[in-house]
Design an enzyme around this catalytic site. Sequence first.
Site, PDB file in Angstrom:
ATOM      1  N   LYS A 176      -0.201  10.896   6.504  1.00 17.56           N
ATOM      2  CA  LYS A 176      -1.585  10.903   6.044  1.00 17.56           C
ATOM      3  C   LYS A 176      -2.493  10.338   7.136  1.00 17.56           C
ATOM      4  O   LYS A 176      -2.512   9.138   7.394  1.00 17.56           O
ATOM      5  CB  LYS A 176      -1.785  10.072   4.762  1.00 17.56           C
ATOM      6  CG  LYS A 176      -3.132  10.426   4.120  1.00 17.56           C
ATOM      7  CD  LYS A 176      -3.792   9.333   3.324  1.00 17.56           C
ATOM      8  CE  LYS A 176      -4.545   8.308   4.105  1.00 17.56           C
ATOM      9  NZ  LYS A 176      -5.782   8.789   4.777  1.00 17.56           N
ATOM     10  N   GLU A 251       1.661  -2.270  11.305  1.00 18.52           N
ATOM     11  CA  GLU A 251       1.027  -2.540  12.596  1.00 18.52           C
ATOM     12  C   GLU A 251      -0.437  -2.804  12.298  1.00 18.52           C
ATOM     13  O   GLU A 251      -1.172  -1.881  11.954  1.00 18.52           O
ATOM     14  CB  GLU A 251       1.157  -1.327  13.529  1.00 18.52           C
ATOM     15  CG  GLU A 251       2.575  -0.944  13.872  1.00 18.52           C
ATOM     16  CD  GLU A 251       3.206  -1.878  14.888  1.00 18.52           C
ATOM     17  OE1 GLU A 251       2.478  -2.684  15.509  1.00 18.52           O
ATOM     18  OE2 GLU A 251       4.426  -1.805  15.058  1.00 18.52           O
ATOM     19  N   CYS A 285      -6.626  -2.055  18.584  1.00 21.68           N
ATOM     20  CA  CYS A 285      -6.059  -3.187  17.854  1.00 21.68           C
ATOM     21  C   CYS A 285      -5.689  -4.327  18.790  1.00 21.68           C
ATOM     22  O   CYS A 285      -5.734  -5.488  18.414  1.00 21.68           O
ATOM     23  CB  CYS A 285      -4.833  -2.736  17.075  1.00 21.68           C
ATOM     24  SG  CYS A 285      -3.672  -1.843  18.106  1.00 21.68           S
ATOM     25  N   GLU A 385     -11.621  -9.794  13.745  1.00 17.45           N
ATOM     26  CA  GLU A 385     -11.507  -8.565  14.517  1.00 17.45           C
ATOM     27  C   GLU A 385     -12.786  -7.746  14.332  1.00 17.45           C
ATOM     28  O   GLU A 385     -13.160  -7.426  13.210  1.00 17.45           O
ATOM     29  CB  GLU A 385     -10.306  -7.748  14.033  1.00 17.45           C
ATOM     30  CG  GLU A 385     -10.105  -6.498  14.847  1.00 17.45           C
ATOM     31  CD  GLU A 385      -8.876  -5.703  14.414  1.00 17.45           C
ATOM     32  OE1 GLU A 385      -8.754  -5.418  13.217  1.00 17.45           O
ATOM     33  OE2 GLU A 385      -8.054  -5.366  15.280  1.00 17.45           O
TER      34      GLU A 385
HETATM   35  P1  NAP Z   1      -7.624   1.086   7.466  1.00 23.02           P
HETATM   36  O1  NAP Z   1      -8.915   1.113   6.775  1.00 23.02           O
HETATM   37  O2  NAP Z   1      -6.631   0.069   7.103  1.00 23.02           O
HETATM   38  O3  NAP Z   1      -7.017   2.545   7.312  1.00 23.02           O
HETATM   39  C1  NAP Z   1      -5.812   2.921   7.886  1.00 23.02           C
HETATM   40  C2  NAP Z   1      -5.183   4.015   7.057  1.00 23.02           C
HETATM   41  O4  NAP Z   1      -4.839   3.502   5.773  1.00 23.02           O
HETATM   42  C3  NAP Z   1      -6.107   5.187   6.820  1.00 23.02           C
HETATM   43  O5  NAP Z   1      -5.352   6.378   6.846  1.00 23.02           O
HETATM   44  C4  NAP Z   1      -6.615   4.881   5.425  1.00 23.02           C
HETATM   45  O6  NAP Z   1      -7.081   6.012   4.745  1.00 23.02           O
HETATM   46  C5  NAP Z   1      -5.374   4.345   4.775  1.00 23.02           C
HETATM   47  N1  NAP Z   1      -5.605   3.599   3.535  1.00 23.02           N
HETATM   48  C6  NAP Z   1      -6.715   2.914   3.166  1.00 23.02           C
HETATM   49  N2  NAP Z   1      -6.545   2.394   1.931  1.00 23.02           N
HETATM   50  C7  NAP Z   1      -5.314   2.750   1.507  1.00 23.02           C
HETATM   51  C8  NAP Z   1      -4.557   2.529   0.312  1.00 23.02           C
HETATM   52  N3  NAP Z   1      -5.033   1.840  -0.707  1.00 23.02           N
HETATM   53  N4  NAP Z   1      -3.326   3.059   0.242  1.00 23.02           N
HETATM   54  C9  NAP Z   1      -2.811   3.760   1.259  1.00 23.02           C
HETATM   55  N5  NAP Z   1      -3.483   4.020   2.393  1.00 23.02           N
HETATM   56  C10 NAP Z   1      -4.714   3.520   2.534  1.00 23.02           C
HETATM   57  O7  NAP Z   1      -7.799   0.902   9.028  1.00 23.02           O
HETATM   58  P2  NAP Z   1      -8.818   1.649   9.962  1.00 23.02           P
HETATM   59  O8  NAP Z   1     -10.151   1.043   9.740  1.00 23.02           O
HETATM   60  O9  NAP Z   1      -8.641   3.100   9.834  1.00 23.02           O
HETATM   61  O10 NAP Z   1      -8.249   1.236  11.400  1.00 23.02           O
HETATM   62  C11 NAP Z   1      -8.634   0.067  12.051  1.00 23.02           C
HETATM   63  C12 NAP Z   1      -7.576  -1.007  11.907  1.00 23.02           C
HETATM   64  O11 NAP Z   1      -6.315  -0.534  12.381  1.00 23.02           O
HETATM   65  C13 NAP Z   1      -7.884  -2.211  12.728  1.00 23.02           C
HETATM   66  O12 NAP Z   1      -7.689  -3.377  11.966  1.00 23.02           O
HETATM   67  C14 NAP Z   1      -6.883  -2.161  13.856  1.00 23.02           C
HETATM   68  O13 NAP Z   1      -6.600  -3.384  14.420  1.00 23.02           O
HETATM   69  C15 NAP Z   1      -5.727  -1.512  13.222  1.00 23.02           C
HETATM   70  N6  NAP Z   1      -4.852  -0.875  14.229  1.00 23.02           N
HETATM   71  C16 NAP Z   1      -3.654  -1.469  14.532  1.00 23.02           C
HETATM   72  C17 NAP Z   1      -2.815  -0.918  15.480  1.00 23.02           C
HETATM   73  C18 NAP Z   1      -1.487  -1.550  15.812  1.00 23.02           C
HETATM   74  O14 NAP Z   1      -0.663  -0.900  16.425  1.00 23.02           O
HETATM   75  N7  NAP Z   1      -1.228  -2.783  15.437  1.00 23.02           N
HETATM   76  C19 NAP Z   1      -3.190   0.262  16.119  1.00 23.02           C
HETATM   77  C20 NAP Z   1      -4.415   0.844  15.791  1.00 23.02           C
HETATM   78  C21 NAP Z   1      -5.236   0.263  14.837  1.00 23.02           C
HETATM   79  P3  NAP Z   1      -8.631   6.445   4.814  1.00 23.02           P
HETATM   80  O15 NAP Z   1      -9.150   6.162   6.167  1.00 23.02           O
HETATM   81  O16 NAP Z   1      -8.537   7.880   4.548  1.00 23.02           O
HETATM   82  O17 NAP Z   1      -9.335   5.711   3.746  1.00 23.02           O
END
Ligand code: NAP
Length: 483
Positions: A176, A251, A285, A385
């Site tokens: 997804k 992650e 991240c 962050e």
């Molecule tokens: P996010 O809001 O947590 O979303 C990530 C994914 O999770 C999206 O596909 C999102 O779907 C989905 N999601 C949201 N709510 C969910 C739920 N209740 N159940 C299942 N899936 C759900 O993160 P983001 O804003 O896209 O990305 C930024 C974050 O990612 C930052 O905190 C960053 O640090 C972190 N990140 C970490 C790494 C690493 O390797 N550690 C790498 C890249 C990014 P939708 O977007 O469709 O709502």
Amino acid sequence: MADTLKMFIDGRWVHAQDGATLDTLDPATGLVLATVPAAGPADIDLAVRAARRASDDGTWGSAVSERERSRILLRMAELVREQRIELAELEVRDCGKPIGDAYGDVDEVAFMFEYYAGWATKISGDIPPVGPDAMSLIVKEPVGVCGLIVPWNYPMMMAAQKMAPALAAGCTVILKPAEQTPLTALRLARIAELAGVPAGVVNVVTGVGNRAGEALLTHPMVDKISFTGSKVVGQHIQRTCADQLKRVTLELGGKSPNIVFADADLTTAIPGTCNGVFGNQGEVCSAGSRVFVQASIYDDVMQQMTDFAAAIKLGSGLNPTTTMGPLVSAVQRDRVQGYVDIGRTEARLAFEGQRPTDPALSGGYFVPPTIFEATSNQLRIAREEIFGPVMTVIPFTTIDQVIALANDTEYGLAAALWTRDISRALRTARAIRAGVVWINDSQPAPSETMWGGYKQSGIGRELGPYALDAYLESKHIYINLSN
Ligand code: NAP
Ligand code: MG
């Protein structure tokens, strides 16, 4: 008129069963790029059942030779390379990053499929000694059906980083993508189809997290969730998956330190430090967004970093002269801008860049590079962050002081340090509690190595052989030889 795309479930291209859709936008202009299905629980159920069948009947696991799995993954790598330009441009349109960076992403995606194609034929167990009258075999088996949930900052890389090792291990997957960036994930599905991945093994479902994602988390036929994204959603995923004791890899975010010691080679430390915060618009991240500079060189470093930031050129990622694109969405722009406003009240604004002046980009989600000077690591801009091009600079005097400051965070994803002194470098690297420490560099993460967080930056490891563990179970088979 934007294209209306389908998603990929059980080897077929389909709309959502209830017809629901969502738009994906070009963040440089705010205009609609394409419309994709918004999957609901019924669609997720179809995808999970297909993946379950393909896992249980051996379509991908036990009935396929490792050599065949390896060949198919190599074909996927070739197809990614053949479509390099198209894929990079699609990624830029969907998430905004500069085109040069997108080429780098696509090249790494191709390599990931090659790298794990190699591993597919090299996963083996062990035969521990248990005396003359018995024999023990430790065998590795695929975990089974894996839900892969990824964010929007490196859409294709994050998808491949999970999909390639999962497939190499013999798992079947439901990917997804983030709702903001579904386009390259759908192309990956097409590439899997063209490469000969059997129906049901790779499913790509577009949709929003709290509906499509949630349905994956709670589906009883899913064995494992691998998630990259925010800490808050990661916590929710771990809690939800606890009900069925699904395996979970997380992650998550970071607030990584970047330490510039007084003896650093500034010709590399300045661009490295700045790119470590401003690269990919700061939507990284592992961004080194807390910059600690030794007091004796502080003024010089501040001047040089400000000059570097002033030379950054904002614009459309498709323009080859652009060095910083827009943030992914209006929501993210407002979030980052909110932190800039907070920063103004708690620290000194040392630099703020210019938005693009091209009227065609007036609807784009641009936030210029921003540098704050602070004297405390307790400020919100030093602890939370931001996920945008915002740097917080803090001076330090001693190595022990800066190690304590670097570790004074709930996160532990990454750290960078710059010095010519090998003892200082290694002493600091060992003292920092983070999953990666870069010495005289910032951000490289070759796929052969390892990635993952200490503390609240995550659970488990990706990349290299470590990623395979996340998609394997180990079984002990004991044979009595005494009769
Ligand atoms: P996010 O809001 O947590 O979303 C990530 C994914 O999770 C999206 O596909 C999102 O779907 C989905 N999601 C949201 N709510 C969910 C739920 N209740 N159940 C299942 N899936 C759900 O993160 P983001 O804003 O896209 O990305 C930024 C974050 O990612 C930052 O905190 C960053 O640090 C972190 N990140 C970490 C790494 C690493 O390797 N550690 C790498 C890249 C990014 P939708 O977007 O469709 O709502
Ligand atoms: Mg988009």
